[in-house]
Scaffold this active site. Sequence first.
Site, PDB file in Angstrom:
ATOM      1  N   ASP A 219       0.855  -1.186   0.046  1.00 48.56           N
ATOM      2  CA  ASP A 219      -0.105   0.006   0.038  1.00 48.56           C
ATOM      3  C   ASP A 219       0.904   1.165   0.029  1.00 48.56           C
ATOM      4  O   ASP A 219       1.891   1.146   0.576  1.00 48.56           O
ATOM      5  CB  ASP A 219      -0.938  -0.240   1.137  1.00 48.56           C
ATOM      6  CG  ASP A 219      -1.934   0.795   1.009  1.00 48.56           C
ATOM      7  OD1 ASP A 219      -2.396   1.420  -0.183  1.00 48.56           O
ATOM      8  OD2 ASP A 219      -2.801   1.336   2.142  1.00 48.56           O
ATOM      9  N   GLY A 220       0.308   2.192  -0.559  1.00 43.28           N
ATOM     10  CA  GLY A 220       1.211   3.690  -0.485  1.00 43.28           C
ATOM     11  C   GLY A 220       1.589   3.893  -1.855  1.00 43.28           C
ATOM     12  O   GLY A 220       2.238   4.971  -1.799  1.00 43.28           O
ATOM     13  N   ASN A 221       1.205   3.348  -3.068  1.00 40.42           N
ATOM     14  CA  ASN A 221       1.810   4.022  -4.270  1.00 40.42           C
ATOM     15  C   ASN A 221       1.364   4.975  -4.473  1.00 40.42           C
ATOM     16  O   ASN A 221       2.082   5.838  -5.134  1.00 40.42           O
ATOM     17  CB  ASN A 221       1.513   2.978  -5.402  1.00 40.42           C
ATOM     18  CG  ASN A 221       2.034   1.510  -5.216  1.00 40.42           C
ATOM     19  OD1 ASN A 221       3.002   1.486  -4.369  1.00 40.42           O
ATOM     20  ND2 ASN A 221       1.294   0.592  -6.065  1.00 40.42           N
TER      21      ASN A 221
ATOM     22  N   ARG B 249      -0.621   9.144 -10.204  1.00 45.10           N
ATOM     23  CA  ARG B 249      -0.641   7.961  -9.250  1.00 45.10           C
ATOM     24  C   ARG B 249      -0.173   6.765  -9.904  1.00 45.10           C
ATOM     25  O   ARG B 249       0.563   5.838  -9.156  1.00 45.10           O
ATOM     26  CB  ARG B 249      -2.227   7.632  -8.961  1.00 45.10           C
ATOM     27  CG  ARG B 249      -2.784   8.470  -7.912  1.00 45.10           C
ATOM     28  CD  ARG B 249      -4.244   8.253  -7.639  1.00 45.10           C
ATOM     29  NE  ARG B 249      -4.363   6.968  -6.941  1.00 45.10           N
ATOM     30  CZ  ARG B 249      -4.304   6.572  -5.877  1.00 45.10           C
ATOM     31  NH1 ARG B 249      -3.937   7.498  -4.928  1.00 45.10           N
ATOM     32  NH2 ARG B 249      -4.571   5.101  -5.522  1.00 45.10           N
TER      33      ARG B 249
ATOM     34  N   HIS C 216       2.733   3.279  -8.998  1.00 47.78           N
ATOM     35  CA  HIS C 216       2.163   1.838  -9.310  1.00 47.78           C
ATOM     36  C   HIS C 216       3.644   1.289 -10.037  1.00 47.78           C
ATOM     37  O   HIS C 216       3.933   0.050  -9.849  1.00 47.78           O
ATOM     38  CB  HIS C 216       1.007   1.599 -10.006  1.00 47.78           C
ATOM     39  CG  HIS C 216      -0.340   2.065  -9.373  1.00 47.78           C
ATOM     40  ND1 HIS C 216      -0.467   1.777  -8.043  1.00 47.78           N
ATOM     41  CD2 HIS C 216      -1.416   2.737  -9.560  1.00 47.78           C
ATOM     42  CE1 HIS C 216      -1.502   2.206  -7.563  1.00 47.78           C
ATOM     43  NE2 HIS C 216      -2.147   2.645  -8.519  1.00 47.78           N
TER      44      HIS C 216
ATOM     45  N   SER D 245      -7.593  -5.655  -5.164  1.00 48.50           N
ATOM     46  CA  SER D 245      -8.543  -6.218  -4.473  1.00 48.50           C
ATOM     47  C   SER D 245      -9.773  -5.936  -5.365  1.00 48.50           C
ATOM     48  O   SER D 245     -10.007  -5.231  -6.299  1.00 48.50           O
ATOM     49  CB  SER D 245      -8.681  -5.344  -3.128  1.00 48.50           C
ATOM     50  OG  SER D 245      -9.299  -3.993  -3.480  1.00 48.50           O
TER      51      SER D 245
ATOM     52  N   ARG E 145     -11.955   2.406  -8.190  1.00 46.90           N
ATOM     53  CA  ARG E 145     -10.975   3.672  -8.800  1.00 46.90           C
ATOM     54  C   ARG E 145     -11.174   4.077  -9.939  1.00 46.90           C
ATOM     55  O   ARG E 145     -11.922   3.728 -11.042  1.00 46.90           O
ATOM     56  CB  ARG E 145      -9.559   3.024  -8.421  1.00 46.90           C
ATOM     57  CG  ARG E 145      -9.160   2.711  -7.186  1.00 46.90           C
ATOM     58  CD  ARG E 145      -7.662   2.206  -7.096  1.00 46.90           C
ATOM     59  NE  ARG E 145      -7.369   1.824  -5.612  1.00 46.90           N
ATOM     60  CZ  ARG E 145      -6.408   2.069  -5.000  1.00 46.90           C
ATOM     61  NH1 ARG E 145      -5.293   2.192  -5.582  1.00 46.90           N
ATOM     62  NH2 ARG E 145      -6.171   1.746  -3.780  1.00 46.90           N
TER      63      ARG E 145
ATOM     64  N   LEU F 183      10.264 -21.414  -4.653  1.00 50.19           N
ATOM     65  CA  LEU F 183       9.486 -20.269  -4.293  1.00 50.19           C
ATOM     66  C   LEU F 183       7.880 -20.167  -4.846  1.00 50.19           C
ATOM     67  O   LEU F 183       7.868 -20.101  -6.228  1.00 50.19           O
ATOM     68  CB  LEU F 183      10.234 -18.965  -4.288  1.00 50.19           C
ATOM     69  CG  LEU F 183       9.288 -17.612  -3.855  1.00 50.19           C
ATOM     70  CD1 LEU F 183       8.956 -17.741  -2.405  1.00 50.19           C
ATOM     71  CD2 LEU F 183       9.919 -16.377  -4.297  1.00 50.19           C
TER      72      LEU F 183
ATOM     73  N   ARG G 152      -4.827  -1.659   9.001  1.00 48.52           N
ATOM     74  CA  ARG G 152      -6.202  -2.499   8.879  1.00 48.52           C
ATOM     75  C   ARG G 152      -5.520  -3.590   7.416  1.00 48.52           C
ATOM     76  O   ARG G 152      -4.545  -3.550   6.990  1.00 48.52           O
ATOM     77  CB  ARG G 152      -7.345  -1.709   8.135  1.00 48.52           C
ATOM     78  CG  ARG G 152      -7.030  -0.906   7.009  1.00 48.52           C
ATOM     79  CD  ARG G 152      -8.116  -0.162   6.445  1.00 48.52           C
ATOM     80  NE  ARG G 152      -7.925   0.972   5.309  1.00 48.52           N
ATOM     81  CZ  ARG G 152      -7.710   2.316   5.725  1.00 48.52           C
ATOM     82  NH1 ARG G 152      -7.762   2.603   6.886  1.00 48.52           N
ATOM     83  NH2 ARG G 152      -7.123   3.036   4.401  1.00 48.52           N
TER      84      ARG G 152
ATOM     85  N   SER H  77      -7.989  -4.686   5.267  1.00 52.95           N
ATOM     86  CA  SER H  77      -8.608  -4.474   3.868  1.00 52.95           C
ATOM     87  C   SER H  77      -9.110  -5.856   3.105  1.00 52.95           C
ATOM     88  O   SER H  77      -8.790  -5.816   2.006  1.00 52.95           O
ATOM     89  CB  SER H  77      -7.382  -3.574   3.038  1.00 52.95           C
ATOM     90  OG  SER H  77      -7.334  -2.529   3.733  1.00 52.95           O
TER      91      SER H  77
HETATM   92  C1  IPE Z   1      -5.346  -2.611  -0.189  1.00 55.90           C
HETATM   93  O1  IPE Z   1      -5.113  -1.511  -0.359  1.00 55.90           O
HETATM   94  C2  IPE Z   1      -5.461  -3.511  -1.432  1.00 55.90           C
HETATM   95  C3  IPE Z   1      -3.888  -3.667  -2.051  1.00 55.90           C
HETATM   96  C4  IPE Z   1      -2.916  -3.368  -1.477  1.00 55.90           C
HETATM   97  C5  IPE Z   1      -4.057  -4.304  -3.189  1.00 55.90           C
HETATM   98  P1  IPE Z   1      -5.992  -0.369  -0.593  1.00 55.90           P
HETATM   99  O2  IPE Z   1      -5.436   0.936  -0.784  1.00 55.90           O
HETATM  100  O3  IPE Z   1      -7.058  -0.554  -1.575  1.00 55.90           O
HETATM  101  O4  IPE Z   1      -6.717  -0.427   1.053  1.00 55.90           O
HETATM  102  P2  IPE Z   1      -7.758   0.668   1.645  1.00 55.90           P
HETATM  103  O5  IPE Z   1      -8.802   1.088   0.704  1.00 55.90           O
HETATM  104  O6  IPE Z   1      -6.750   1.792   2.040  1.00 55.90           O
HETATM  105  O7  IPE Z   1      -8.423   0.022   2.608  1.00 55.90           O
HETATM  106  C1  IPE Z   2      -1.367   0.250  -3.224  1.00 56.70           C
HETATM  107  O1  IPE Z   2      -1.201   1.657  -3.468  1.00 56.70           O
HETATM  108  C2  IPE Z   2      -1.872  -0.411  -4.887  1.00 56.70           C
HETATM  109  C3  IPE Z   2      -3.239  -0.823  -4.894  1.00 56.70           C
HETATM  110  C4  IPE Z   2      -3.852  -0.658  -4.033  1.00 56.70           C
HETATM  111  C5  IPE Z   2      -3.610  -1.310  -6.155  1.00 56.70           C
HETATM  112  P1  IPE Z   2      -2.411   2.532  -3.348  1.00 56.70           P
HETATM  113  O2  IPE Z   2      -2.798   2.953  -4.778  1.00 56.70           O
HETATM  114  O3  IPE Z   2      -3.573   2.189  -2.831  1.00 56.70           O
HETATM  115  O4  IPE Z   2      -1.805   3.927  -2.716  1.00 56.70           O
HETATM  116  P2  IPE Z   2      -2.441   4.919  -1.751  1.00 56.70           P
HETATM  117  O5  IPE Z   2      -2.909   4.201  -0.703  1.00 56.70           O
HETATM  118  O6  IPE Z   2      -3.463   5.670  -2.759  1.00 56.70           O
HETATM  119  O7  IPE Z   2      -1.297   5.889  -1.452  1.00 56.70           O
HETATM  120 MG    MG Z   3      -4.074   2.435  -0.653  1.00 57.05          MG
END
Ligand code: IPE
Ligand code: IPE
Ligand code: MG
Length: 260
Positions: free
Chosen positions: A40-42, A53, A57, A85, A91, A151, A214, A216
Amino acid sequence: MLKSFKRWMGSGGNSGLTQSELLEEIRKHPIPEHIGIIMDGNGRWAKKRGLIRTAGHAAGMKRVRDIIRAADEIGIKVLTFYSFSTENWKRPKEEVDYLMKLPVKFLKTDLQELIDRNAKVQILGEKEKTPSFTQKALEEFEDKTKNNTGLIINFAINYGSRDEILRAIHHIIDDVKKGNIDKDDINEELMNRYLLTCGLPDPDLIIRTSGEIRISNFLLWQLAYSELFFTDTLWPDFTDILFYEAINDFQHRSRRYGAV
Ligand code: IPE
Ligand code: IPE
Ligand code: MG
């Protein structure tokens, strides 16, 4: 911040140990068999840099490669990457389109290395609902690595744990109706066989980057006794050193499974 809470949040790369010191330390203890990662956090990583964004990724995809290498180095048996997910369809279309193209890119750049590593790629989730080019790439990954014995790399794509559990329940009811199983056979072990992770050990450790605390909708059944590791580091900044620190942290926990 309380010391214990800080430890639980992860040290954020300040163990002060070099990679080789960390590896030496890790090899003294049992290695977790299965690690699940909520990448998470890309988006936030990109935003911080004034980028769109999808740039986050793209950067995140490179970390997948690094973590596979790092995991293989220490003999981890199963790695599960939460990649998309069942809720991520909400999105913007451009972002979803970009994410759906990533497996095609990753196939071009990384399939050969995964074959050379004897890694086996499996997709958890309904790949049939992804665009045909995505599905084709995912199937090629699975097909070209299906006989490999090293693996196991699971990519959870169009994956949701509630969806997985509901499908298992439907499937179990069908099999009871058909007389393939008896209602009294339904137990935890049987349930495990109807989940997408059939045949795999439960995750020992689940890592989530980006500071969100969390789950998720990730591996809800399987994580009953997993150790959880949350770090503020955004996924595109999550290096192999941070991965090894998470493992080292895990190795110092006491897993009691309800016993004393
Ligand atoms: C969880 O990240 C899903 C993946 C990493 C693929 P999200 O960014 O979608 O989760 P929420 O919306 O913050 O719970
Ligand atoms: C995780 O990063 C990648 C996916 C859920 C596909 P996010 O795209 O959720 O990045 P943030 O949470 O918005 O920073
Ligand atoms: Mg996210």
